[in-house]
Design an enzyme around this catalytic site. Structure first.
Site, PDB file in Angstrom:
ATOM      1  N   HIS A   1       0.831  -1.211   0.000  1.00 19.71           N
ATOM      2  CA  HIS A   1       0.000   0.000   0.000  1.00 19.71           C
ATOM      3  C   HIS A   1       0.868   1.265   0.000  1.00 19.71           C
ATOM      4  CE1 HIS A   1      -3.982  -1.846   0.216  1.00 19.71           C
ATOM      5  NE2 HIS A   1      -3.357  -2.816   0.868  1.00 19.71           N
TER       6      HIS A   1
ATOM      7  N   TYR B   1     -10.190  -1.279  -0.559  1.00 15.42           N
ATOM      8  CA  TYR B   1      -8.938  -0.835  -1.176  1.00 15.42           C
ATOM      9  C   TYR B   1      -9.054   0.635  -1.580  1.00 15.42           C
ATOM     10  CZ  TYR B   1      -4.906  -0.580  -4.243  1.00 15.42           C
ATOM     11  OH  TYR B   1      -3.717  -0.207  -4.823  1.00 15.42           O
TER      12      TYR B   1
ATOM     13  N   GLU C   1      -7.073  -0.485 -15.525  1.00 13.02           N
ATOM     14  CA  GLU C   1      -7.681  -1.012 -14.298  1.00 13.02           C
ATOM     15  C   GLU C   1      -8.354   0.117 -13.497  1.00 13.02           C
ATOM     16  OE1 GLU C   1      -5.780  -4.279 -12.666  1.00 13.02           O
ATOM     17  OE2 GLU C   1      -6.939  -4.239 -10.819  1.00 13.02           O
TER      18      GLU C   1
ATOM     19  N   ASP D   1       1.862  -3.800  -9.683  1.00 19.05           N
ATOM     20  CA  ASP D   1       1.605  -5.121 -10.268  1.00 19.05           C
ATOM     21  C   ASP D   1       1.916  -5.160 -11.763  1.00 19.05           C
ATOM     22  OD1 ASP D   1       0.668  -5.368  -7.734  1.00 19.05           O
ATOM     23  OD2 ASP D   1      -1.447  -5.536  -8.266  1.00 19.05           O
TER      24      ASP D   1
ATOM     25  N   LEU E   1      -2.176 -12.397  -6.035  1.00 24.00           N
ATOM     26  CA  LEU E   1      -0.953 -12.630  -6.813  1.00 24.00           C
ATOM     27  C   LEU E   1      -1.022 -11.945  -8.187  1.00 24.00           C
ATOM     28  CD1 LEU E   1      -0.412 -16.407  -5.897  1.00 24.00           C
ATOM     29  CD2 LEU E   1       0.650 -14.399  -4.848  1.00 24.00           C
ATOM     30  N   SER E   2      -1.942 -10.996  -8.294  1.00 31.16           N
ATOM     31  CA  SER E   2      -2.051 -10.143  -9.481  1.00 31.16           C
ATOM     32  C   SER E   2      -2.466 -10.861 -10.757  1.00 31.16           C
ATOM     33  CB  SER E   2      -0.736  -9.415  -9.754  1.00 31.16           C
ATOM     34  OG  SER E   2      -0.550  -8.461  -8.795  1.00 31.16           O
ATOM     35  N   SER E   3      -3.530 -11.645 -10.639  1.00 33.74           N
ATOM     36  CA  SER E   3      -4.043 -12.258 -11.866  1.00 33.74           C
ATOM     37  C   SER E   3      -4.532 -11.169 -12.823  1.00 33.74           C
ATOM     38  CB  SER E   3      -5.161 -13.247 -11.541  1.00 33.74           C
ATOM     39  OG  SER E   3      -6.179 -12.606 -10.815  1.00 33.74           O
TER      40      SER E   3
ATOM     41  N   GLY F   1      -7.927 -14.132  -7.057  1.00 35.85           N
ATOM     42  CA  GLY F   1      -8.300 -13.796  -5.682  1.00 35.85           C
ATOM     43  C   GLY F   1      -7.258 -14.175  -4.648  1.00 35.85           C
ATOM     44  N   ALA F   2      -6.061 -14.526  -5.095  1.00 34.58           N
ATOM     45  CA  ALA F   2      -5.022 -14.931  -4.147  1.00 34.58           C
ATOM     46  C   ALA F   2      -4.076 -13.781  -3.825  1.00 34.58           C
ATOM     47  CB  ALA F   2      -4.241 -16.107  -4.717  1.00 34.58           C
TER      48      ALA F   2
HETATM   49  C1  GLA Z   1      -2.907  -4.383  -5.054  1.00 32.87           C
HETATM   50  C2  GLA Z   1      -2.728  -3.221  -6.047  1.00 32.87           C
HETATM   51  C3  GLA Z   1      -1.310  -2.675  -5.994  1.00 32.87           C
HETATM   52  C4  GLA Z   1      -0.873  -2.352  -4.571  1.00 32.87           C
HETATM   53  C5  GLA Z   1      -1.187  -3.527  -3.647  1.00 32.87           C
HETATM   54  C6  GLA Z   1      -0.947  -3.185  -2.196  1.00 32.87           C
HETATM   55  O1  GLA Z   1      -2.123  -5.456  -5.463  1.00 32.87           O
HETATM   56  O2  GLA Z   1      -3.022  -3.639  -7.352  1.00 32.87           O
HETATM   57  O3  GLA Z   1      -1.204  -1.535  -6.824  1.00 32.87           O
HETATM   58  O4  GLA Z   1      -1.458  -1.166  -4.119  1.00 32.87           O
HETATM   59  O5  GLA Z   1      -2.529  -3.958  -3.753  1.00 32.87           O
HETATM   60  O6  GLA Z   1       0.400  -2.956  -1.975  1.00 32.87           O
END
Ligand code: GLA
Length: 397
Positions: free
Chosen positions: A41, A227, A166, A178, A131-133, A128-129
């Site tokens: 964050h 978020y 996004e 990400d 891990l940036s799907s 949803g994990a």
């Molecule tokens: C998600 C967001 C990122 C980042 C993280 C928290 O993955 O996509 O940009 O803010 O949360 O660090």
């Protein structure tokens, strides 16, 4: 994680599926998911992050069309969308396709002319994990759309376009981390990014350790809304502090001393959020130094502190993540454990001695299942390379 065999499988699977669907040979692109070692964050506060790409990919097979349409087929959702390019009329549909159509929309908005194209998407990054799907879909789509249209756009610019997709199309106000790591990742290295200047530096992850990812198997519904709320709270902190510190633009610009001196300007919540960000930025910079000098104990200590701060000050953890970290802390071979990604569920990242990684993953997973009744998936990995066009010859080598 063995990187050779699954990649070959991924390439063959997607190329065959594309041939079956569109009766043509595709070119295949892929973009990885990521895990963040530390710096959570902080990206949308113009701060510092230290992620690594991981060997799970979103695969995109692409082939030309004669018309001006973009046709996207999702292998997971067994669903297809068709949109007209160059019409300026691309709109969100609030479905899976927004991640890829959004990238096309942002490219067009940026004045880039895309060719008509068929895309087939096959995602293997767990959804949803944390891990940036989503980023892996955006980045793989962006590479496919631009390279197949003969456009050459730098990776950093393209990462920014994916982030905008996004933010504006999907409605998640994520930072740049990400998409950036999915574009720029490098095998066996973590990447330290200054999210303001976008300058970055690689840090080797020693052979003697593994990144162990433990997925809690839960994703709380609040995640998306909370978020965006955290982001607003950070913006509120900056607005309030700017009354006394007119030069500041982001929490990044505030020192801990300034935060203490002007704390009366902030609501309790805004103060806690800002304090997390100020400390977390410092942990990334110190953590980077610890990694560079091989001081894994010290790095692990920062990871533990980061988790507590995300739990108590930023309030984005949840009981399942806290339990997973607590269970990790009882195992031998652990340097540090923390939640990774946006929070409210998802996974933890554990820095573990390589010799202990497999038994570590097994014990944590068993203990977590015994306590919660939820199956826990674990992945023992090392950092992977970023997005690319994948030639079959290259992976068969
Ligand atoms: C998600 C967001 C990122 C980042 C993280 C928290 O993955 O996509 O940009 O803010 O949360 O660090």
């Amino acid at each position: 994680m063995d990187t050779l065999y699954p990649n070959m499988t991924g390439w063959k699977t997607i190329a065959e599926k594309f041939r079956a669907k569109f009766d043509a040979n595709p070119r295949v692109y892929r973009a990885p998911g990521r895990v963040n070692l530390i710096g959570e964050h902080t990206d949308y506060n113009d701060g510092f992050v230290l992620p690594a790409a991981i060997g799970f990919y979103c695969w995109v097979a692409a082939g030309p069309r004669r018309d001006d349409k973009l046709v996207v087929y999702s292998d997971e959702f067994r669903d297809q969308v068709e949109v007209g390019l160059s019409t300026g009329a691309l709109r969100p549909s609030r479905t899976w396709s927004d991640y890829s159509v959004g990238v096309a929309a942002q490219l067009e908005k940026g004045g880039f002319k895309l060719s008509g194209m068929n895309l087939l998407i096959h995602g293997e990054v767990p959804i949803g994990a944390g891990l940036s799907s989503s980023a892996s879909i955006e980045v793989a789509t962006a590479l496919a759309l631009t390279q197949e249209s003969g456009l050459s756009i730098g990776r950093t610019q393209l990462a920014g376009i994916c982030q905008q997709a996004e933010n504006e199309f999907v409605g998640m106000r994520c930072g740049i981390m990400d998409q950036f790591i999915s574009m720029h990742g490098r095998a066996n290295r973590a990447l330290m990014l200054d999210c303001r200047s976008l300058q970055f530096e690689f840090v080797p992850i020693p052979e003697s350790v593994r990144l162990v990812i433990c997925n809690t198997g839960v994703k709380h519904k609040l995640a998306g809304g909370e978020y965006n709320r955290r982001r607003e709270e950070c913006e509120e902190a900056v607005r309030s502090l700017a009354k006394a510190l007119p030069g500041i633009h982001a929490v990044r610009d505030v020192s801990r001393e300034q935060l203490e001196v002007h704390s009366e300007l902030l609501s309790e919540v805004a103060y806690k959020r800002a304090l997390h960000v100020v400390n977390e930025n410092e942990r990334v910079l110190n953590g980077m130094e610890a990694l560079q000098t091989g001081d894994l104990q010290r790095f692990g200590q920062y990871m533990s502190e980061s988790h507590l701060s995300l739990r108590d000050l930023f309030e984005v953890s949840c009981p399942e993540l806290d339990l997973m970290v607590e269970l990790a802390n009882r195992q031998s071979g652990l340097y540090g454990a923390r939640m990774t990604g946006g929070g409210f569920g998802g996974a933890t990242i554990n820095l573990v001695d390589a010799q202990c990684a497999a038994p570590f993953a097994e014990s944590v997973s068993k203990a977590y299942r015994d306590k919660t009744g939820i199956a826990c998936t674990t992945h023992v990995c090392m950092p992977a390379d970023g997005a690319s066009l994948v030639e079959p010859a290259e992976i068969a080598r």
